[in-house]
Enzyme design. Sequence first.
Site, PDB file in Angstrom:
ATOM      1  N   VAL A 149      30.636  39.770  68.973  1.00 23.17           N
ATOM      2  CA  VAL A 149      30.830  40.829  69.542  1.00 23.17           C
ATOM      3  C   VAL A 149      30.723  41.758  70.599  1.00 23.17           C
ATOM      4  CG1 VAL A 149      29.680  42.908  68.326  1.00 23.17           C
ATOM      5  CG2 VAL A 149      29.777  40.871  67.252  1.00 23.17           C
ATOM      6  N   CYS A 150      31.219  42.511  71.509  1.00 21.65           N
ATOM      7  CA  CYS A 150      31.235  42.885  72.223  1.00 21.65           C
ATOM      8  C   CYS A 150      31.069  41.738  73.721  1.00 21.65           C
ATOM      9  CB  CYS A 150      30.026  43.920  72.821  1.00 21.65           C
ATOM     10  SG  CYS A 150      30.062  45.490  74.141  1.00 21.65           S
ATOM     11  N   THR A 151      30.188  41.640  74.932  1.00 22.69           N
ATOM     12  CA  THR A 151      30.416  40.183  75.521  1.00 22.69           C
ATOM     13  C   THR A 151      29.395  39.680  75.525  1.00 22.69           C
ATOM     14  OG1 THR A 151      28.385  42.103  76.283  1.00 22.69           O
ATOM     15  CG2 THR A 151      29.268  42.573  77.033  1.00 22.69           C
ATOM     16  N   THR A 210      37.352  41.580  74.450  1.00 25.82           N
ATOM     17  CA  THR A 210      35.567  41.873  74.898  1.00 25.82           C
ATOM     18  C   THR A 210      35.223  43.205  74.857  1.00 25.82           C
ATOM     19  OG1 THR A 210      33.719  41.316  75.570  1.00 25.82           O
ATOM     20  CG2 THR A 210      35.433  41.257  77.224  1.00 25.82           C
TER      21      THR A 210
END
Length: 319
Positions: free
Chosen positions: A104-106, A124
């Site tokens: 998730v995300c970074t 990302t």
Amino acid sequence: MAQRTVLLILFDGVQSLDVTGPLEVFAGAELQAPGSYGIRTASLDGAPVRTSSGLTLAPDTSLAAAPAPHTLLVPGGQGTRSPAPALTDWLRRHGPHTPRLVSVCTGAILLAEAGLLDGRRVTTHWAYCDKLARDHPSVCVDPDPIYVRDGPVATSAGVTAGIDLALALVEEDLGRETALTVARHLVVFLRRPGNQAQFSAQLAAQTARREPLRDIQQWITEHPAADLGVATLAARAGLSPRHFARAFRAETGTTPGRYVDRVRLEHARRLLEDTTSGIEEVARASGYGTPEAMRRAFLRTLGTAPTEYRRRFRPAHTP
């Protein structure tokens, strides 16, 4: 039905919603289908971690003592900027043997640092796509979608996109009805397709400072099938065409034509995903006029024709 172990990794500086969003989805699915998921959280040493917002999370165990997961979920957050070498080493050792890797995300940065994204198409958070691509040239970074599936690897954009991806995984594992029930309890949409852009047309462009131009942006979004030529839009704004075009670009960061193109494509995608309207009807409603004009726009921007796009991204049972 074999239970799937979901292991969420915790570390100092993690984004709390990257953890709790997907966790609530899997926990909700477990309530609907007992025995479907065994959910565990683990930090490197088993100690509590402090999230980027200051919230303290207490893990169930350490990574060394954690059970081998079916789904390994790596959240993002400020802590991904300088990850502990031991965490990267753990991912490098265990990641290749995990049936499903999720970020998730970074969190994608941690997977990339561990060499788990080489040759993969990933995404990302939009603000870190350039960094991920620059630091890891062997990774194919797509900055547009909210999530991407590439074999056993699933990566998502920032924060709430982790919920979308988790719902997609639950739907894959347990079926649409279970995922729909979870989505209803969380009061979220069941299915934002992974290819949906991280930004809508209005978010991707800057919001104009002057009210007439802001009104024009909104009017374009609400009337994609109208005459949206520069002369017509300029007249609505009370400006000359040259002044309007110059001011629009200066205040939004894009030309009127490109903004209109993005709005129309976004509108057509929604209709293809969410309705059974025919291709010709979708083309007219989205301002393309003809199916061929819409087809050219889809091929140019998305690399696929509208009929193929619908086949891939609209469930067959959509009403």
